[in-house]
Enzyme design. Structure first.
Site, PDB file in Angstrom:
ATOM      1  N   GLU A 119      -0.230   4.249  -0.908  1.00  0.00           N
ATOM      2  CA  GLU A 119      -1.265   5.294  -0.858  1.00  0.00           C
ATOM      3  C   GLU A 119      -1.910   5.477  -2.235  1.00  0.00           C
ATOM      4  OE1 GLU A 119      -3.846   6.412   0.206  1.00  0.00           O
ATOM      5  OE2 GLU A 119      -3.071   7.449   1.980  1.00  0.00           O
ATOM      6  N   ASN A 120      -3.216   5.437  -2.197  1.00  0.00           N
ATOM      7  CA  ASN A 120      -4.033   5.479  -3.425  1.00  0.00           C
ATOM      8  C   ASN A 120      -3.639   4.374  -4.383  1.00  0.00           C
ATOM      9  OD1 ASN A 120      -5.562   7.801  -2.636  1.00  0.00           O
ATOM     10  ND2 ASN A 120      -3.732   9.005  -3.033  1.00  0.00           N
TER      11      ASN A 120
ATOM     12  N   ASP B  12     -26.456 -12.771  29.849  1.00  0.00           N
ATOM     13  CA  ASP B  12     -27.144 -12.715  28.545  1.00  0.00           C
ATOM     14  C   ASP B  12     -26.407 -13.486  27.449  1.00  0.00           C
ATOM     15  OD1 ASP B  12     -28.965 -11.058  29.798  1.00  0.00           O
ATOM     16  OD2 ASP B  12     -28.397  -9.245  28.704  1.00  0.00           O
TER      17      ASP B  12
ATOM     18  N   GLY C 102      -4.275   4.130   5.276  1.00  0.00           N
ATOM     19  CA  GLY C 102      -3.640   5.361   5.736  1.00  0.00           C
ATOM     20  C   GLY C 102      -4.641   6.402   6.210  1.00  0.00           C
ATOM     21  N   ASP C 103      -5.810   6.415   5.572  1.00  0.00           N
ATOM     22  CA  ASP C 103      -6.866   7.371   5.920  1.00  0.00           C
ATOM     23  C   ASP C 103      -7.901   6.744   6.851  1.00  0.00           C
ATOM     24  OD1 ASP C 103      -8.095   5.599   4.233  1.00  0.00           O
ATOM     25  OD2 ASP C 103      -8.496   7.062   2.639  1.00  0.00           O
TER      26      ASP C 103
ATOM     27  N   PHE D 244     -25.349  -6.703  13.189  1.00  0.00           N
ATOM     28  CA  PHE D 244     -25.209  -7.221  14.557  1.00  0.00           C
ATOM     29  C   PHE D 244     -26.520  -7.664  15.180  1.00  0.00           C
ATOM     30  CE2 PHE D 244     -21.452  -4.436  13.970  1.00  0.00           C
ATOM     31  CZ  PHE D 244     -20.547  -5.471  13.858  1.00  0.00           C
TER      32      PHE D 244
ATOM     33  N   ASP E  70     -20.763 -14.716   8.483  1.00  0.00           N
ATOM     34  CA  ASP E  70     -21.807 -14.199   9.384  1.00  0.00           C
ATOM     35  C   ASP E  70     -22.547 -15.333  10.091  1.00  0.00           C
ATOM     36  OD1 ASP E  70     -21.241 -11.599   8.577  1.00  0.00           O
ATOM     37  OD2 ASP E  70     -23.039 -11.372   7.342  1.00  0.00           O
TER      38      ASP E  70
ATOM     39  N   ASP F 244       0.862  -1.177   0.000  1.00  0.00           N
ATOM     40  CA  ASP F 244       0.000   0.000   0.000  1.00  0.00           C
ATOM     41  C   ASP F 244       0.900   1.229   0.000  1.00  0.00           C
ATOM     42  OD1 ASP F 244      -1.835   2.004   0.336  1.00  0.00           O
ATOM     43  OD2 ASP F 244      -3.000   0.933   1.870  1.00  0.00           O
TER      44      ASP F 244
ATOM     45  N   HIS G 288     -29.048 -12.455  24.139  1.00  0.00           N
ATOM     46  CA  HIS G 288     -30.462 -12.085  24.094  1.00  0.00           C
ATOM     47  C   HIS G 288     -30.649 -10.771  24.839  1.00  0.00           C
ATOM     48  CE1 HIS G 288     -31.759 -13.133  28.266  1.00  0.00           C
ATOM     49  NE2 HIS G 288     -30.678 -13.866  28.210  1.00  0.00           N
TER      50      HIS G 288
ATOM     51  N   HIS H 175     -25.626 -13.069  11.690  1.00  0.00           N
ATOM     52  CA  HIS H 175     -25.830 -11.692  12.122  1.00  0.00           C
ATOM     53  C   HIS H 175     -25.787 -10.777  10.915  1.00  0.00           C
ATOM     54  CE1 HIS H 175     -21.519 -10.628  11.755  1.00  0.00           C
ATOM     55  NE2 HIS H 175     -21.306 -11.868  12.132  1.00  0.00           N
TER      56      HIS H 175
HETATM   57  O1  AHR Z   1     -23.544  -7.968  11.563  1.00  0.00           O
HETATM   58  C1  AHR Z   1     -22.415  -7.209  11.111  1.00  0.00           C
HETATM   59  C2  AHR Z   1     -22.358  -7.109   9.610  1.00  0.00           C
HETATM   60  O2  AHR Z   1     -23.528  -6.452   9.155  1.00  0.00           O
HETATM   61  C3  AHR Z   1     -22.355  -8.393   8.861  1.00  0.00           C
HETATM   62  O3  AHR Z   1     -21.088  -8.988   8.779  1.00  0.00           O
HETATM   63  C4  AHR Z   1     -22.842  -7.951   7.502  1.00  0.00           C
HETATM   64  O4  AHR Z   1     -23.530  -8.979   6.838  1.00  0.00           O
HETATM   65  C5  AHR Z   1     -23.748  -6.782   7.779  1.00  0.00           C
HETATM   66  O5  AHR Z   1     -23.357  -5.686   7.029  1.00  0.00           O
HETATM   67  O1  AHR Z   2      -3.859   2.922  -1.075  1.00  0.00           O
HETATM   68  C1  AHR Z   2      -5.050   2.325  -0.650  1.00  0.00           C
HETATM   69  C2  AHR Z   2      -5.778   3.202   0.335  1.00  0.00           C
HETATM   70  O2  AHR Z   2      -6.253   4.345  -0.312  1.00  0.00           O
HETATM   71  C3  AHR Z   2      -5.005   3.763   1.474  1.00  0.00           C
HETATM   72  O3  AHR Z   2      -4.684   2.851   2.493  1.00  0.00           O
HETATM   73  C4  AHR Z   2      -5.946   4.803   1.964  1.00  0.00           C
HETATM   74  O4  AHR Z   2      -5.298   5.844   2.671  1.00  0.00           O
HETATM   75  C5  AHR Z   2      -6.606   5.300   0.690  1.00  0.00           C
HETATM   76  O5  AHR Z   2      -7.993   5.279   0.817  1.00  0.00           O
END
Ligand code: AHR
Ligand code: AHR
Length: 483
Positions: free
Chosen positions: A205-206, A473, A281-282, A404, A420, A203, A448, A401
């Protein structure tokens, strides 16, 4: 010698060294990582069993018994203080922890053995990320550096970006060449390796690169199929960088690419020297993967030095170990799952249509109601070390899920559905029955709450994540199915 002793003797010492599984210097006996337990928010540091040794997993297990724990700090063993903590929000994404921070990893979600001794890796689910934006001694500008990481070759996705390495100090995308990090996964769009992935990419960047090309296939960069993968990225002035990799449990490294940089803003590099783990990175935080150990060096390590490090990794003998414990939930059996919270000890996990809920069920109820609270235990759709629960009255539909909340849905055979719908169990954390965690979000437990059922994070952002009565729970008594 440890990996960082090898890099030092090669003239390219570690300036960051991170591992939750073992010391990366022969002489290191300090703290490897810190865990925080959810019951009282107390923390403790986990150290190697002996200098240079494997992490003391038993000390984590005893500290975390009867509750859940997260990895709160991954310490830098290099002495430079380059510790990794929960990543702050960035230009692309915020996390769901307070103030937009990313989530921490569940402390016991990635068990392995090293030479037969149990240890835990860092299981990064989507939304999880670690960072250090105030680094000390990491390469900046076009300066030379190297890095490696050992990861789980079977845990990945195509989301941006399961990275370890050098990134922006402000968590923003500040332009091409501002990063130099290892990426592992099936992310595409900037050129890929051979086959369908996952691949070790860089990576920068971009762009996730494996050659100077911004598209196309580098046939020398293979799809990774091993359980453990060693990934290597390095770069130095004079328009030179390389991507290397191999099986983290056997054999040697191969060079997937070595040569000039992409020509659209990546030479000279403008590295900033922050350190990221599990995010872009972002703070792009849609990726998943597992990290066991990794380092960053100053100077451009020779291939020979890296090959010695690979031998050291192979000699550490990483091996997979089981993901379930406690009372067995046997594949092929038919089960019902009874709540143990004092409010609700006659309630069972059932479903009404697609909605998974709890209902009061007894032997004298109708067959239809009893069937709605009865589940076939099958081998985990995403991982046979865990299980999936198929509805007895709706064959082909499984508890999964989504956002969640638990539902039953037909298996669409996607990677996401399989994950999932896969659940890993242990002894109930209130001392009764079993506690059952999500395979792909292991900090989330089947819980639950107000007669519905969720994949709940202990103390997480949603109302159904409240710490109040969490242990009860998430503990269910598993018995032979009603029907
Ligand atoms: O339950 C968390 C995430 O939600 C699952 O992995 C995905 O299927 C949905 O976007
Ligand atoms: O280079 C891939 C990704 O692009 C970097 O990790 C991120 O900073 C940007 O969105």
């Amino acid at each position: 010698a440890g990996p960082c002793d090898i890099y030092a003797s090669g003239g390219t010492p570690c300036v960051a060294a991170h591992s939750t599984t073992r010391a990366l210097y022969d002489a290191f006996s300090g703290s490897l990582y810190q865990v925080q337990r959810d019951s009282d928010s107390a923390t403790t540091d986990i150290r190697p069993l002996s200098a240079g040794g494997v992490a003391n997993a038993a000390s984590q297990d005893s500290f975390c018994s009867g509750t859940t724990c997260l990895i709160s700090i991954i310490y830098d063993q290099s002495g430079r203080g380059n510790h990794l903590t929960k990543a702050p929000p960035g230009g692309a994404a915020s996390g769901t922890d307070p103030n937009g921070f990313d989530n921490l990893a569940a402390a016991d979600a990635a068990p392995v053995t090293l030479n037969g001794q149990r240890a835990y890796g860092v299981f990064v689910a989507p939304g999880t990320g670690y960072r250090n934006n105030r680094p000390n001694g990491i390469a900046t500008g076009d300066a030379a550096e190297g890095m490696y990481a050992v990861m789980d070759g079977t845990h990945f996705n195509g989301g941006c970006c399961f990275d370890y390495g050098n990134a922006e100090t402000n968590s923003l995308d500040t332009g091409n060449g501002h990063m130099e990090a290892i990426y592992f996964g099936t992310g595409t769009g900037f050129g890929t390796g051979a086959g369908s992935g996952p691949w070790v990419l860089a990576d920068l960047e971009n762009g996730l690169f494996t050659s100077p090309n911004t598209s196309g296939v580098n046939p020398n960069n293979p799809t990774i199929t091993s359980r453990f993968v060693t990934a290597v990225v390095k770069g130095q002035p004079g328009n030179q960088w390389a991507v290397r990799g191999g099986n983290g449990a056997s054999g040697s490294l191969s060079t997937f690419y070595s040569g000039v940089r992409p020509n659209n803003g990546y030479n000279p590099m403008k590295k900033e020297g922050a350190i990221i783990l599990g995010i872009g990175g972002d703070n792009s935080n849609w990726s998943q993967g597992t990290f066991y150990e990794g380092v960053m060096t100053t100077g451009y390590p020779s291939d020979a030095t890296e090959n010695s490090v690979q031998s050291n990794i192979v000699n550490a003998r990483y091996a997979a170990t089981g993901l379930v414990s406690g009372p067995g939930i046997t594949v092929g059996s038919h089960v019902s799952l009874r709540a143990t919270t004092s409010c609700c000890t006659t309630r069972y996990i059932a479903h009404t249509g697609a909605t998974v809920n709890t209902q009061v069920v007894s032997a004298s109820d109708s067959n239809a109601l009893k069937l709605s609270a009865s589940w076939n235990v099958v081998s985990g759709l995403a991982n046979s070390a865990c299980v999936s629960f198929e509805s007895r009255d709706t064959p082909g539909s499984f508890i999964r899920h989504s956002n969640f909340q638990l539902r039953i849905d037909p298996n669409d055979n996607s990677k996401l559905f399989h994950e999932d719908a896969t659940w890993c169990y242990r002894a109930g954390i209130n001392g009764q029955g079993n506690t059952i965690r999500s395979f792909n979000y292991p900090a989330h437990y089947m819980r639950h709450f107000n007669a519905l059922v969720y994949a709940s994070a202990n103390g997480g952002p949603n109302t159904f994540d409240t710490k109040t009565s969490f242990n009860d729970d998430v503990s269910f008594v598993v018995s032979t199915a009603f029907a």
